[in-house]
Design an enzyme around this catalytic site. Structure first.
Site, PDB file in Angstrom:
ATOM      1  N   HIS A  73      32.296   3.131 -80.876  1.00 48.57           N
ATOM      2  CA  HIS A  73      32.899   2.262 -81.894  1.00 48.57           C
ATOM      3  C   HIS A  73      32.683   0.797 -81.545  1.00 48.57           C
ATOM      4  O   HIS A  73      32.347  -0.018 -82.421  1.00 48.57           O
ATOM      5  CB  HIS A  73      34.394   2.543 -82.012  1.00 48.57           C
ATOM      6  CG  HIS A  73      34.727   3.821 -82.709  1.00 48.57           C
ATOM      7  ND1 HIS A  73      34.593   3.992 -84.074  1.00 48.57           N
ATOM      8  CD2 HIS A  73      35.188   5.002 -82.237  1.00 48.57           C
ATOM      9  CE1 HIS A  73      34.976   5.206 -84.407  1.00 48.57           C
ATOM     10  NE2 HIS A  73      35.333   5.844 -83.314  1.00 48.57           N
TER      11      HIS A  73
ATOM     12  N   HIS B 289      40.420   5.118 -90.850  1.00 44.75           N
ATOM     13  CA  HIS B 289      39.502   5.856 -91.709  1.00 44.75           C
ATOM     14  C   HIS B 289      39.335   5.186 -93.069  1.00 44.75           C
ATOM     15  O   HIS B 289      38.274   5.299 -93.675  1.00 44.75           O
ATOM     16  CB  HIS B 289      39.961   7.303 -91.857  1.00 44.75           C
ATOM     17  CG  HIS B 289      39.798   8.099 -90.607  1.00 44.75           C
ATOM     18  ND1 HIS B 289      40.400   9.323 -90.403  1.00 44.75           N
ATOM     19  CD2 HIS B 289      39.096   7.848 -89.468  1.00 44.75           C
ATOM     20  CE1 HIS B 289      40.075   9.776 -89.207  1.00 44.75           C
ATOM     21  NE2 HIS B 289      39.292   8.895 -88.621  1.00 44.75           N
TER      22      HIS B 289
END
Length: 426
Positions: free
Chosen positions: A398, A264
């Site tokens: 992703h 993150h």
């Protein structure tokens, strides 16, 4: 542009990921793929996967139209095994999100999960999952997928009614499906993907409000980075006070792990650059931190996250002193490192980031890519295949974005970036 050593691999993998991902199509949306590429019926149909895959196939259609990695010169045509019909798949996803069992039209909300045959599965309504409805709709709208505008309008209406907390300038995390009571937990992860969704909505509609909200969330997260020695707290109470001990007993949780999540830091660094770039184009003031924090967070992720246990690869989480907590390597973290490095190279002009991308690509080829287009979801701390937190190969989101981003200008969304690259947008 990604280095000439790595770009051919990424272009080929973009095509292969889309080809692998097409196997996930089921009647009510897109299913969770097992390791062998079959749909794992026990997982049902999940909203976040259906939204992500719809977004991916919208990007695939834009690439085909633009002559990119999935463009016509790369394949044998729309019916070739090499080239899934991404428009048809994106159209299927939009229709499933509007008309399928995930959408509770009576409640004006989306269920997070239904069984493969469509029966609702008990559980809360979740803003993280809902963010991918908006992202899918926004990308599909730019790709001119039929009914995408209808889906975006419905998704934004539900977002306004259920998820946006105007007083906090953030989103709440979950609600009871029966009473709509808000859970007191607040999460940075849901807000991060909301920023991505709002940037997508801004790119698709031009409505400045979406960018202003994305900026507000991002600015608040910047303050949390700064207040905690640039290790982001992921978990908060309803007053947005950090819960630093949250889930200490479940450190490897898939969505709410204890500590700070390296991936993150990387994902936020990319989003911060995208937010500030969009603000600059819009003439919207933004905090000075958005000019500095992205590079710092990227470097800190490498310093504390890459191989602190003596093995290459990013650990999953660290504590608030920077010590590794969960040593598993998650594929999505590596993908977000590629995205951050590519974005920082594009925004700063510093070509040394290409060296990092080449290193990440080599690691992915050695450990993650099991077969062309098939990326292992999780490795253990010794880089061996594992399934402690994740199993199967749930989606391609992703990885596909990581393969594409090095070909694109910095833009609010991937769909917008593809159009800007081709000159279709300014």
């Amino acid at each position: 542009m990604t280095s000439t050593a790595t770009r051919p691999l990424f272009d080929a993998e973009a095509r292969r990921l889309l080809r692998f991902g097409k196997r996930s199509r089921v009647l009510g949306g897109f299913g969770w793929l097992a390791d062998d590429g079959s749909v794992d019926a026990s997982r049902g149909i999940q909203l976040w996967i259906t939204g992500r895959m719809t977004h991916c196939f919208a990007l695939g259609h834009l690439l085909r139209e633009a002559g990119g990695p999935e463009g016509p010169e790369s394949t044998g045509g729309p019916e070739s095994p090499e080239s899934p019909d991404c428009l048809a798949l994106a159209e299927h996803g939009v229709a499933a999100l509007l008309d399928g069992p995930l959408h509770d039209r009576e409640a004006g909300a989306w269920r997070s999960r239904v069984a493969l045959e469509g029966a609702p599965v008990a559980g809360p309504l979740v803003s993280y999952d809902h963010s991918f409805v908006i992202l899918a709709a926004a990308s599909a709208l730019l790709a001119q997928v039929p009914r995408a505008g209808e889906l975006l309008e419905a998704g934004l209406e539900a977002f306004e009614r259920l998820w946006w907390d105007d007083d906090a300038g953030m989103v709440v995390d979950s609600r009871s499906p029966e009473t709509l009571e808000v859970d007191p937990y607040r999460g940075a992860n849901a807000n991060m993907h909301t920023v991505e969704a709002l940037l997508g909505a801004y790119a698709a509609t031009g409505h400045r409000l979406h960018l202003e909200r994305a900026l507000h969330i991002t600015s608040r997260i910047c303050k949390q980075f700064e207040a905690h020695d640039f290790r982001l707290p992921e978990h908060y109470d309803e007053s947005w006070s950090p819960l630093l001990e949250y889930n200490r007993e479940l450190p490897a949780d898939a969505f709410r792990p204890f500590g700070s999540t390296i991936g993150h830091w990387l994902e936020w660094s990319r989003l911060m650059v995208e937010v500030r770039t969009a603000c600059a184009r819009e003439g919207l003031d933004h905090p000075d931190g958005l000019e500095i924090i992205p590079q710092h967070m990227y470097r800190k992720a490498l310093l504390e996250g890459w191989g602190p246990d003596g093995q290459p690869g990013f650990v999953y989480t660290v504590d608030f002193d920077g010590r590794p907590v969960v040593g598993q390597r998650m594929y999505w973290v590596l993908c977000e490192a590629i995205g951050a490095a590519e974005t920082l190279r594009e925004s700063t002009g510093d070509t040394s980031y290409d060296l990092d991308v080449d290193m990440f690509a080599a690691w992915a080829r050695t450990y993650l890519i099991e077969r062309p287009g098939e990326w292992r979801e999780e490795l253990d701390s010794q880089n061996r295949p594992a399934s402690g937190t994740w199993s199967g190969k749930p989606d391609i989101y992703h990885a596909l974005q990581a393969m594409l981003i090095g070909t694109l200008p910095v833009a609010p969304s991937f769909a917008d970036g593809i159009l800007r690259r081709t000159g279709a947008r300014q």
